[in-house]
Design a protein around this motif. Structure first.
Motif, PDB file in Angstrom:
ATOM      1  N   ASP A  24      68.478  44.182  50.111  1.00  0.00           N
ATOM      2  CA  ASP A  24      67.694  45.603  50.548  1.00  0.00           C
ATOM      3  C   ASP A  24      66.015  45.792  50.551  1.00  0.00           C
ATOM      4  N   LEU A  25      65.837  45.550  51.023  1.00  0.00           N
ATOM      5  CA  LEU A  25      64.613  45.393  51.198  1.00  0.00           C
ATOM      6  C   LEU A  25      63.401  46.885  52.362  1.00  0.00           C
ATOM      7  N   VAL A  26      62.014  46.523  51.527  1.00  0.00           N
ATOM      8  CA  VAL A  26      61.035  47.633  52.199  1.00  0.00           C
ATOM      9  C   VAL A  26      60.128  47.212  52.871  1.00  0.00           C
ATOM     10  N   ALA A  28      71.908  46.413  52.431  1.00  0.00           N
ATOM     11  CA  ALA A  28      72.441  45.072  52.351  1.00  0.00           C
ATOM     12  C   ALA A  28      72.548  44.458  53.344  1.00  0.00           C
ATOM     13  N   GLY A  29      71.444  43.993  53.461  1.00  0.00           N
ATOM     14  CA  GLY A  29      71.399  42.864  54.586  1.00  0.00           C
ATOM     15  C   GLY A  29      71.056  43.202  55.985  1.00  0.00           C
ATOM     16  N   GLN A  30      71.544  44.113  56.165  1.00  0.00           N
ATOM     17  CA  GLN A  30      71.239  44.844  57.847  1.00  0.00           C
ATOM     18  C   GLN A  30      69.824  45.379  57.943  1.00  0.00           C
TER      19      GLN A  30
END
Length: 66
Positions: A31-33, A58-60
């Motif tokens: 999870d990345l922002v 979740a990688g998407q």
């Protein structure tokens, strides 16, 4: 920076998920922002969702304004 670490790495450790969440690594649940600015210098970035230019859950990729 301490608040960001507490909200990510420390919580992963408390939940027993170090290395699975709150890290960017192969096979980790990513999870990345990406913010339009530096949240270490401007905490107000978090108050406006339009400042989040890329969100991966979740990688998407679920949001990409780049």
């Amino acid at each position: 920076m301490e608040a960001l670490v507490a909200a990510t790495r420390t919580n992963a450790e408390i939940l027993g998920l170090p290395g699975q969440v709150s890290v960017i690594a192969p096979s980790a649940q990513a999870d990345l922002v990406l913010w339009n600015g530096n949240p270490l210098e401007d905490q107000e970035l978090f108050s406006d969702p339009t400042n989040a230019v890329l969100v991966s859950q979740a990688g998407q990729i679920v949001k990409d304004l780049r």
